[in-house]
Design a protein around this motif. Structure first.
Motif, PDB file in Angstrom:
ATOM      1  N   ILE A 137      -9.685  -0.529  -6.804  1.00  0.00           N
ATOM      2  CA  ILE A 137      -8.617   0.108  -6.032  1.00  0.00           C
ATOM      3  C   ILE A 137      -7.282  -0.422  -6.529  1.00  0.00           C
ATOM      4  CG2 ILE A 137      -7.627   0.467  -3.750  1.00  0.00           C
ATOM      5  CD1 ILE A 137     -10.378  -0.183  -2.578  1.00  0.00           C
ATOM      6  N   ALA A 138      -6.398   0.491  -6.894  1.00  0.00           N
ATOM      7  CA  ALA A 138      -5.046   0.121  -7.313  1.00  0.00           C
ATOM      8  C   ALA A 138      -4.048   0.944  -6.523  1.00  0.00           C
ATOM      9  CB  ALA A 138      -4.853   0.341  -8.808  1.00  0.00           C
ATOM     10  N   ASP A 139      -2.935   0.338  -6.234  1.00  0.00           N
ATOM     11  CA  ASP A 139      -1.891   0.994  -5.454  1.00  0.00           C
ATOM     12  C   ASP A 139      -0.564   0.713  -6.119  1.00  0.00           C
ATOM     13  OD1 ASP A 139      -0.447   0.541  -2.155  1.00  0.00           O
ATOM     14  OD2 ASP A 139      -0.612   2.346  -3.362  1.00  0.00           O
ATOM     15  N   TYR A 140       0.334   1.708  -6.111  1.00  0.00           N
ATOM     16  CA  TYR A 140       1.617   1.577  -6.777  1.00  0.00           C
ATOM     17  C   TYR A 140       2.745   2.071  -5.882  1.00  0.00           C
ATOM     18  CZ  TYR A 140      -1.236   1.126 -10.985  1.00  0.00           C
ATOM     19  OH  TYR A 140      -2.160   0.716 -11.920  1.00  0.00           O
ATOM     20  N   ALA A 141       3.874   1.439  -6.000  1.00  0.00           N
ATOM     21  CA  ALA A 141       5.077   1.961  -5.386  1.00  0.00           C
ATOM     22  C   ALA A 141       5.450   3.265  -6.078  1.00  0.00           C
ATOM     23  CB  ALA A 141       6.216   0.948  -5.513  1.00  0.00           C
ATOM     24  N   ASP A 142       6.030   4.177  -5.332  1.00  0.00           N
ATOM     25  CA  ASP A 142       6.402   5.472  -5.911  1.00  0.00           C
ATOM     26  C   ASP A 142       7.355   5.306  -7.101  1.00  0.00           C
ATOM     27  OD1 ASP A 142       6.479   7.315  -2.748  1.00  0.00           O
ATOM     28  OD2 ASP A 142       4.829   6.813  -4.098  1.00  0.00           O
ATOM     29  N   SER A 143       8.195   4.300  -7.037  1.00  0.00           N
ATOM     30  CA  SER A 143       9.206   4.111  -8.074  1.00  0.00           C
ATOM     31  C   SER A 143       8.614   3.723  -9.426  1.00  0.00           C
ATOM     32  CB  SER A 143      10.209   3.048  -7.637  1.00  0.00           C
ATOM     33  OG  SER A 143       9.552   1.818  -7.386  1.00  0.00           O
ATOM     34  N   VAL A 144       7.365   3.243  -9.446  1.00  0.00           N
ATOM     35  CA  VAL A 144       6.771   2.815 -10.705  1.00  0.00           C
ATOM     36  C   VAL A 144       5.531   3.608 -11.066  1.00  0.00           C
ATOM     37  CG1 VAL A 144       7.634   0.474 -10.287  1.00  0.00           C
ATOM     38  CG2 VAL A 144       5.252   1.023  -9.746  1.00  0.00           C
ATOM     39  N   LYS A 145       5.085   4.466 -10.178  1.00  0.00           N
ATOM     40  CA  LYS A 145       3.861   5.226 -10.412  1.00  0.00           C
ATOM     41  C   LYS A 145       4.008   6.067 -11.682  1.00  0.00           C
ATOM     42  CE  LYS A 145       1.998   6.360  -6.611  1.00  0.00           C
ATOM     43  NZ  LYS A 145       1.719   7.017  -5.321  1.00  0.00           N
ATOM     44  N   GLY A 146       2.988   5.997 -12.525  1.00  0.00           N
ATOM     45  CA  GLY A 146       3.013   6.727 -13.786  1.00  0.00           C
ATOM     46  C   GLY A 146       3.637   5.962 -14.929  1.00  0.00           C
ATOM     47  N   ARG A 147       4.323   4.867 -14.613  1.00  0.00           N
ATOM     48  CA  ARG A 147       4.956   4.047 -15.660  1.00  0.00           C
ATOM     49  C   ARG A 147       4.310   2.659 -15.765  1.00  0.00           C
ATOM     50  NH1 ARG A 147      10.073   2.472 -15.124  1.00  0.00           N
ATOM     51  NH2 ARG A 147      10.076   2.505 -12.837  1.00  0.00           N
ATOM     52  N   PHE A 148       3.887   2.118 -14.644  1.00  0.00           N
ATOM     53  CA  PHE A 148       3.303   0.775 -14.604  1.00  0.00           C
ATOM     54  C   PHE A 148       1.800   0.888 -14.367  1.00  0.00           C
ATOM     55  CE2 PHE A 148       7.238  -1.776 -12.974  1.00  0.00           C
ATOM     56  CZ  PHE A 148       8.001  -1.218 -14.000  1.00  0.00           C
ATOM     57  N   THR A 149       1.049  -0.063 -14.935  1.00  0.00           N
ATOM     58  CA  THR A 149      -0.388  -0.130 -14.717  1.00  0.00           C
ATOM     59  C   THR A 149      -0.799  -1.569 -14.446  1.00  0.00           C
ATOM     60  OG1 THR A 149      -0.768   1.724 -16.230  1.00  0.00           O
ATOM     61  CG2 THR A 149      -2.667   0.367 -15.662  1.00  0.00           C
ATOM     62  N   ILE A 150      -1.470  -1.760 -13.323  1.00  0.00           N
ATOM     63  CA  ILE A 150      -1.996  -3.082 -12.987  1.00  0.00           C
ATOM     64  C   ILE A 150      -3.463  -3.122 -13.392  1.00  0.00           C
ATOM     65  CG2 ILE A 150      -2.593  -2.422 -10.610  1.00  0.00           C
ATOM     66  CD1 ILE A 150      -1.786  -5.264  -9.746  1.00  0.00           C
ATOM     67  N   SER A 151      -3.910  -4.249 -13.921  1.00  0.00           N
ATOM     68  CA  SER A 151      -5.298  -4.320 -14.374  1.00  0.00           C
ATOM     69  C   SER A 151      -5.820  -5.749 -14.276  1.00  0.00           C
ATOM     70  CB  SER A 151      -5.425  -3.819 -15.813  1.00  0.00           C
ATOM     71  OG  SER A 151      -4.691  -4.632 -16.701  1.00  0.00           O
ATOM     72  N   ARG A 152      -7.133  -5.846 -14.264  1.00  0.00           N
ATOM     73  CA  ARG A 152      -7.811  -7.135 -14.256  1.00  0.00           C
ATOM     74  C   ARG A 152      -9.255  -6.891 -14.679  1.00  0.00           C
ATOM     75  NH1 ARG A 152      -8.158  -8.943  -8.045  1.00  0.00           N
ATOM     76  NH2 ARG A 152      -8.806 -10.888  -9.044  1.00  0.00           N
ATOM     77  N   ASP A 153      -9.934  -7.941 -15.108  1.00  0.00           N
ATOM     78  CA  ASP A 153     -11.342  -7.847 -15.472  1.00  0.00           C
ATOM     79  C   ASP A 153     -12.178  -8.269 -14.278  1.00  0.00           C
ATOM     80  OD1 ASP A 153     -10.700  -9.049 -18.832  1.00  0.00           O
ATOM     81  OD2 ASP A 153     -10.778  -7.016 -18.033  1.00  0.00           O
ATOM     82  N   ASN A 154     -12.784  -7.302 -13.617  1.00  0.00           N
ATOM     83  CA  ASN A 154     -13.623  -7.562 -12.444  1.00  0.00           C
ATOM     84  C   ASN A 154     -12.853  -8.397 -11.422  1.00  0.00           C
ATOM     85  OD1 ASN A 154     -15.841  -6.099 -13.413  1.00  0.00           O
ATOM     86  ND2 ASN A 154     -16.358  -7.801 -14.752  1.00  0.00           N
ATOM     87  N   ALA A 155     -13.413  -9.469 -10.968  1.00  0.00           N
ATOM     88  CA  ALA A 155     -12.767 -10.263  -9.921  1.00  0.00           C
ATOM     89  C   ALA A 155     -12.021 -11.451 -10.490  1.00  0.00           C
ATOM     90  CB  ALA A 155     -13.821 -10.741  -8.924  1.00  0.00           C
TER      91      ALA A 155
END
Length: 125
Positions: free
Chosen positions: A57-75
């Motif tokens: 599950i990832a969530d973004y502020a409207d101001s960065v949606k489509g430009r920023f990507t949050i990621s991680r490997d599993n936990a």
């Protein structure tokens, strides 16, 4: 004691990209939601992005949606924030945060029990 350390900030021209990282020192911290927040001079701290402990599950502020990507490997930590098409209004100190969030992710700074010291991002026009 867990400490979070951000890195990857710097000076970039508008339209450019940066990749922020958030690493943890101290005891292993495998199960935690992670969030990125930012605070510009003279402004309140604001939510940027968050990701659940498993990364599903990832969530973004409207101001960065489509430009920023949050990621991680599993936990695991580290957690990354890929920032593309940067704008001058993205200039701020960026903070990462970690915590046990029952809802999976949160936009609330105070939902996270651990927070880093921040890394400066400056976007020139």
């Amino acid at each position: 004691q867990v400490q979070l350390v951000e890195s990857g900030g710097g000076l970039v021209q508008a339209g450019g990209s940066l990749r922020l990282s958030c690493a943890a020192s101290g005891r292993t911290f495998r199960v935690a939601a992670m969030g990125w927040f930012r605070q510009a001079p003279g402004k309140q701290r604001e939510f940027v992005a968050s990701i659940s402990s498993g990364g599903g599950i990832a969530d973004y502020a409207d101001s960065v949606k489509g430009r920023f990507t949050i990621s991680r490997d599993n936990a695991k930590i580290p957690v990354y924030l890929q920032m593309n098409s940067l704008k001058p209004e993205d200039t701020a100190i960026y903070y990462c945060a970690a915590g046990l969030v029952s809802s999976g992710t949160s936009r609330n700074w105070y939902a996270y029990g651990y927070r880093g010291q921040g890394t400066q991002v400056t976007v020139s026009s």
